[in-house]
Design a protein around this motif. Structure first.
Motif, PDB file in Angstrom:
ATOM      1  N   VAL A 116       0.827  -1.213   0.000  1.00 15.44           N
ATOM      2  CA  VAL A 116       0.000   0.000   0.000  1.00 15.44           C
ATOM      3  C   VAL A 116       0.857   1.257   0.000  1.00 15.44           C
ATOM      4  O   VAL A 116       0.369   2.350   0.252  1.00 15.44           O
ATOM      5  CB  VAL A 116      -0.949   0.014   1.222  1.00 15.44           C
ATOM      6  N   ALA A 117       2.148   1.093  -0.310  1.00 13.64           N
ATOM      7  CA  ALA A 117       3.065   2.231  -0.267  1.00 13.64           C
ATOM      8  C   ALA A 117       3.155   2.917  -1.618  1.00 13.64           C
ATOM      9  O   ALA A 117       3.153   2.275  -2.667  1.00 13.64           O
ATOM     10  CB  ALA A 117       4.451   1.770   0.173  1.00 13.64           C
ATOM     11  N   ASP A 118       3.220   4.228  -1.587  1.00 15.59           N
ATOM     12  CA  ASP A 118       3.495   5.047  -2.760  1.00 15.59           C
ATOM     13  C   ASP A 118       5.019   5.166  -2.861  1.00 15.59           C
ATOM     14  O   ASP A 118       5.659   5.738  -1.976  1.00 15.59           O
ATOM     15  CB  ASP A 118       2.851   6.414  -2.578  1.00 15.59           C
ATOM     16  N   PRO A 119       5.642   4.630  -3.911  1.00  9.21           N
ATOM     17  CA  PRO A 119       7.109   4.662  -3.993  1.00  9.21           C
ATOM     18  C   PRO A 119       7.687   6.027  -4.307  1.00  9.21           C
ATOM     19  O   PRO A 119       8.898   6.224  -4.195  1.00  9.21           O
ATOM     20  CB  PRO A 119       7.410   3.670  -5.124  1.00  9.21           C
ATOM     21  N   GLY A 120       6.821   7.002  -4.694  1.00  8.00           N
ATOM     22  CA  GLY A 120       7.320   8.315  -5.084  1.00  8.00           C
ATOM     23  C   GLY A 120       8.187   9.002  -4.047  1.00  8.00           C
ATOM     24  O   GLY A 120       9.330   9.379  -4.335  1.00  8.00           O
ATOM     25  N   PRO A 121       7.690   9.190  -2.819  1.00  8.68           N
ATOM     26  CA  PRO A 121       8.516   9.853  -1.801  1.00  8.68           C
ATOM     27  C   PRO A 121       9.790   9.090  -1.475  1.00  8.68           C
ATOM     28  O   PRO A 121      10.835   9.701  -1.217  1.00  8.68           O
ATOM     29  CB  PRO A 121       7.580   9.908  -0.579  1.00  8.68           C
ATOM     30  N   ILE A 122       9.725   7.752  -1.505  1.00  3.54           N
ATOM     31  CA  ILE A 122      10.915   6.947  -1.227  1.00  3.54           C
ATOM     32  C   ILE A 122      11.927   7.125  -2.348  1.00  3.54           C
ATOM     33  O   ILE A 122      13.124   7.313  -2.114  1.00  3.54           O
ATOM     34  CB  ILE A 122      10.538   5.465  -1.065  1.00  3.54           C
ATOM     35  N   ALA A 123      11.449   7.095  -3.593  1.00  2.00           N
ATOM     36  CA  ALA A 123      12.343   7.280  -4.736  1.00  2.00           C
ATOM     37  C   ALA A 123      12.984   8.652  -4.699  1.00  2.00           C
ATOM     38  O   ALA A 123      14.183   8.801  -4.966  1.00  2.00           O
ATOM     39  CB  ALA A 123      11.564   7.082  -6.037  1.00  2.00           C
ATOM     40  N   ALA A 124      12.190   9.675  -4.364  1.00  3.90           N
ATOM     41  CA  ALA A 124      12.724  11.035  -4.301  1.00  3.90           C
ATOM     42  C   ALA A 124      13.820  11.141  -3.254  1.00  3.90           C
ATOM     43  O   ALA A 124      14.840  11.820  -3.461  1.00  3.90           O
ATOM     44  CB  ALA A 124      11.593  12.022  -3.999  1.00  3.90           C
ATOM     45  N   MET A 125      13.624  10.474  -2.121  1.00  2.54           N
ATOM     46  CA  MET A 125      14.612  10.517  -1.050  1.00  2.54           C
ATOM     47  C   MET A 125      15.927   9.885  -1.493  1.00  2.54           C
ATOM     48  O   MET A 125      17.014  10.430  -1.285  1.00  2.54           O
ATOM     49  CB  MET A 125      14.079   9.794   0.187  1.00  2.54           C
ATOM     50  N   PHE A 126      15.847   8.741  -2.153  1.00  2.00           N
ATOM     51  CA  PHE A 126      17.052   8.041  -2.577  1.00  2.00           C
ATOM     52  C   PHE A 126      17.746   8.757  -3.731  1.00  2.00           C
ATOM     53  O   PHE A 126      18.969   8.805  -3.794  1.00  2.00           O
ATOM     54  CB  PHE A 126      16.713   6.609  -3.021  1.00  2.00           C
ATOM     55  N   TRP A 127      16.945   9.295  -4.639  1.00  2.00           N
ATOM     56  CA  TRP A 127      17.538   9.852  -5.849  1.00  2.00           C
ATOM     57  C   TRP A 127      18.077  11.256  -5.659  1.00  2.00           C
ATOM     58  O   TRP A 127      19.242  11.542  -5.927  1.00  2.00           O
ATOM     59  CB  TRP A 127      16.495   9.868  -6.975  1.00  2.00           C
ATOM     60  N   HIS A 128      17.267  12.161  -5.146  1.00  2.00           N
ATOM     61  CA  HIS A 128      17.605  13.578  -5.219  1.00  2.00           C
ATOM     62  C   HIS A 128      18.481  14.050  -4.069  1.00  2.00           C
ATOM     63  O   HIS A 128      19.436  14.797  -4.276  1.00  2.00           O
ATOM     64  CB  HIS A 128      16.330  14.407  -5.272  1.00  2.00           C
ATOM     65  N   THR A 148      -3.545   4.207  -5.201  1.00  6.96           N
ATOM     66  CA  THR A 148      -2.195   3.746  -4.883  1.00  6.96           C
ATOM     67  C   THR A 148      -1.589   2.958  -6.028  1.00  6.96           C
ATOM     68  O   THR A 148      -0.422   3.156  -6.387  1.00  6.96           O
ATOM     69  CB  THR A 148      -2.222   2.878  -3.619  1.00  6.96           C
ATOM     70  N   SER A 149      -2.353   2.042  -6.616  1.00  4.46           N
ATOM     71  CA  SER A 149      -1.794   1.217  -7.686  1.00  4.46           C
ATOM     72  C   SER A 149      -1.392   2.070  -8.880  1.00  4.46           C
ATOM     73  O   SER A 149      -0.379   1.803  -9.542  1.00  4.46           O
ATOM     74  CB  SER A 149      -2.804   0.145  -8.110  1.00  4.46           C
ATOM     75  N   GLN A 150      -2.159   3.114  -9.178  1.00  5.13           N
ATOM     76  CA  GLN A 150      -1.792   3.999 -10.290  1.00  5.13           C
ATOM     77  C   GLN A 150      -0.557   4.825  -9.971  1.00  5.13           C
ATOM     78  O   GLN A 150       0.272   5.091 -10.843  1.00  5.13           O
ATOM     79  CB  GLN A 150      -2.969   4.913 -10.639  1.00  5.13           C
ATOM     80  N   ARG A 151      -0.415   5.245  -8.717  1.00  7.12           N
ATOM     81  CA  ARG A 151       0.797   5.963  -8.309  1.00  7.12           C
ATOM     82  C   ARG A 151       2.026   5.056  -8.462  1.00  7.12           C
ATOM     83  O   ARG A 151       3.103   5.504  -8.865  1.00  7.12           O
ATOM     84  CB  ARG A 151       0.680   6.443  -6.866  1.00  7.12           C
ATOM     85  N   GLN A 152       1.872   3.788  -8.091  1.00 10.35           N
ATOM     86  CA  GLN A 152       2.977   2.847  -8.212  1.00 10.35           C
ATOM     87  C   GLN A 152       3.394   2.676  -9.664  1.00 10.35           C
ATOM     88  O   GLN A 152       4.586   2.690  -9.988  1.00 10.35           O
ATOM     89  CB  GLN A 152       2.575   1.498  -7.602  1.00 10.35           C
ATOM     90  N   ILE A 153       2.416   2.535 -10.552  1.00  9.25           N
ATOM     91  CA  ILE A 153       2.710   2.363 -11.970  1.00  9.25           C
ATOM     92  C   ILE A 153       3.314   3.634 -12.551  1.00  9.25           C
ATOM     93  O   ILE A 153       4.264   3.598 -13.340  1.00  9.25           O
ATOM     94  CB  ILE A 153       1.434   1.966 -12.731  1.00  9.25           C
TER      95      ILE A 153
END
Length: 375
Positions: free
Chosen positions: A111-123, A164-169
């Motif tokens: 049920v997690a949105d990977p966006g904030p996690i990806a932003a943390m790791f990347w930027h 959530t599923s659309q955010r993940q995709i």
């Protein structure tokens, strides 16, 4: 392995039951020749088979005395870590073993949105406790359930919010359509059309029980500079020969009764001068940070839909010959010059680039607004 080399980290997302744990179990138990550290939300008899033959077990307890993480060093060269938090503490401990593995796969919750996690790791390369010195974001892989994917994508979204599923995709750089041995070909096609409606630039691989060549999952280098031709190829449509509605200079996806609140837009970028490059930067800030198109003065776009960009990426050339790469996750973005055209035989001042935006409320007026900036 060079101990000073940064370790690539790949995020594995996907809705509940899509098959993330099955994919990771396969990685942890099969002999594939890679040394991978897999960080799972939790593991047990169902996640890591006894055939993995753990050769060492260590654990770390939290202040309450409960198990917070556990490491298994596996016979196939992989390392498994179970976590009960966001994973930062686990990665810190994992990096103490740097040199024992070449890649990190981090599983997010269903049920997690990977966006904030990806932003943390990347930027933010100096986030948390300085892990940016040791790891970098290689890409985001989303596992989609071929059986229930259509239902999940269409039911968990509303007019007011993105599901959530659309955010993940939308955030994914690679998509695995799993359990493809169950549905009919017609059902699979419908799910793929929905996926491409959400994210037209991510390749989709059909899998059964997570069986896939790992070259499609790790080492994809989605956020780092490549050659102009490689970057452009990664932005080309992966539409599986479905009948999409193409604009003359852009691409907007939407498919009648197959509805997703997330859509994607692609726009060709001619060679531009420094002034237009500055205007493009200002346009991106307005769209990402304020949720408005320049000059509109309102956060509403396409009728009642609010403009929200979840992911953007692209590559384009300047008249000077410089090649620039756009990468963005939510409100974080950067435009980075990778090299001058003269240094790359595949690039010339006539090369046409491409920009991709994925989110909610994207429409024809957004495409026209962007073209006005570029032309």
């Amino acid at each position: 392995m060079d101990p000073d080399r940064k370790v690539p980290c790949t995020l594995i997302s996907g809705f509940l039951g899509a098959g993330k744990s099955t994919l990771l179990k396969r990685i942890l138990t099969e002999r594939h020749g890679y040394r991978i550290a897999v960080i799972m939300n939790e593991f047990g008899d169902t996640a890591v088979s006894s055939s993995a033959k753990a050769i060492n077990v260590s654990s770390t307890d939290n202040e309450a005395g409960e198990l917070s993480e556990q490491f298994l060093e596996l016979a196939n060269g992989c390392l498994c870590c179970s976590i009960k938090d966001t994973g930062i503490a686990a990665i810190e401990n994992l990096m103490k073993r740097k040199g024992a593995f070449d890649y990190i796969l981090l599983e997010t919750t269903g049920v997690a949105d990977p966006g904030p996690i990806a932003a943390m790791f990347w930027h933010n390369e100096e986030y948390a406790m300085g892990l940016g010195n040791d790891i970098y974001l290689d890409g985001v892989v989303c596992v989609v359930d071929a059986v229930f994917g259509e239902q999940q994508m269409t039911e968990d979204a509303t007019d007011d919010d993105i599901g959530t599923s659309q955010r993940q995709i939308a955030c994914a750089d690679v998509i695995l359509l799993n359990k493809t041995d169950v549905p009919t070909e017609e059902q699979l096609t419908r799910v793929e059309i929905l996926i491409q409606s959400c994210n037209s630039s991510a390749p989709v691989h059909r899998t059964v029980r997570g069986d896939i060549d790992l070259k499609h999952v790790i080492g994809i280098n989605a956020y780092k500079g490549k050659s102009f031709e490689d970057l452009l190829h990664g932005l080309r449509l992966h539409d599986h020969d479905h009948d999409h509605d193409h604009g003359e200079e852009g691409h907007v996806h939407q498919h009648g009764p197959l509805y997703t609140s997330v859509t994607s837009i692609q726009v060709d970028v001619p060679v531009i001068n420094e002034e237009k490059a500055q205007k493009l930067d200002e346009w991106i800030r307005s769209v990402l940070w304020e949720g408005i198109l320049p000059g509109e003065g309102t956060p509403q776009n396409d009728g009642s839909k609010k403009l929200e960009v979840l992911r953007c990426k692209g590559v384009f050339c300047l008249e000077s010959g410089e090649v620039n790469v756009l990468q963005g996750v939510r409100g974080m973005y950067e435009i980075t010059p990778i090299r001058a055209a003269a240094e790359d035989d595949t690039v010339g001042v006539t090369e046409v680039g491409k920009l991709v935006f994925i989110g909610k409320g994207l429409g024809e007026n957004m495409r026209k607004s962007l073209l006005d900036v570029l032309q």
